[in-house]
Scaffold this active site. Structure first.
Site, short mmCIF file in Angstrom:
data_model
loop_
_atom_site.label_atom_id
_atom_site.label_comp_id
_atom_site.label_asym_id
_atom_site.label_seq_id
_atom_site.Cartn_x
_atom_site.Cartn_y
_atom_site.Cartn_z
N HIS A 186 0.70 -1.12 0.12
CA HIS A 186 0.04 -0.07 0.00
C HIS A 186 0.88 1.13 -0.13
O HIS A 186 2.03 1.16 0.45
CB HIS A 186 -0.99 0.08 1.24
N GLU A 215 0.90 3.96 1.81
CA GLU A 215 1.46 4.32 3.14
C GLU A 215 2.71 3.49 3.63
O GLU A 215 3.57 4.18 4.12
CB GLU A 215 0.26 4.40 4.07
N CYS A 231 -6.43 2.38 5.65
CA CYS A 231 -6.87 1.09 6.19
C CYS A 231 -6.43 0.60 7.62
O CYS A 231 -5.23 1.14 8.07
CB CYS A 231 -6.89 0.02 5.22
N CYS A 278 -2.43 -0.24 7.28
CA CYS A 278 -1.74 1.01 7.22
C CYS A 278 -1.80 1.87 8.60
O CYS A 278 -1.00 2.59 9.04
CB CYS A 278 -2.17 1.95 6.12
#
Length: 143
Positions: free
Chosen positions: A48, A50, A78, A81
């Site tokens: 992801h 992040e 999410c 993260c």
């Protein structure tokens, strides 16, 4: 946030959900790490935006603690993260679009500000929200 939006554009080119992130130094003047979703390109479910930006910032600083740093991301983090933000000791999270289906910084859950945790970053939401939501809406409409 505009730098994060440019990162999000790179995700689309790789066939991934358009999310981009940057980690800023404590004084807010230096970009320490950048990332965009790379799950499709790498086959890595943890790739992801992040997580990648955090990893790169930590590598640049030579330490895992990102105390004083700010993570700027186009979509609300999410749960994975949000956990990474808490664990990396980021002081501030700035995000654009809310994620009502998976957001963990205030929408569906609020992992980053859970009082049971030993670190709780400040959360600033809604920065350039419409601009951040547009590429996501377009991406999923086209799917």
């Amino acid at each position: 946030m505009r730098h994060a939006l440019a990162e999000a554009e790179l995700a689309v080119r790789g066939g991934d959900v358009p999310v981009g992130a940057v980690v800023l130094s404590p004084d807010g003047t230096t970009v320490l790490g950048t990332g965009h979703n790379e799950r499709e390109a790498t086959g890595d479910p943890t790739a992801h935006a992040e997580v990648l930006a955090i990893r790169r910032a930590a590598a640049r600083l030579g330490q895992w603690r990102l105390t004083g740093c700010t993570l700027v991301v186009t979509l609300e983090p999410c749960t994975m993260c949000a956990g990474a933000l808490v664990q990396s000791r980021v002081d501030r999270v700035v995000y654009g679009a809310r994620d009502e289906k998976a957001g963990a910084a205030g929408s569906l859950w609020d992992v980053v500000r859970d009082r049971r945790l030993n670190h709780r970053p400040e959360v600033i939401e809604g920065v350039l929200a419409a601009e951040c939501a547009r590429p996501l809406t377009d991406f999923f409409r086209d799917r």
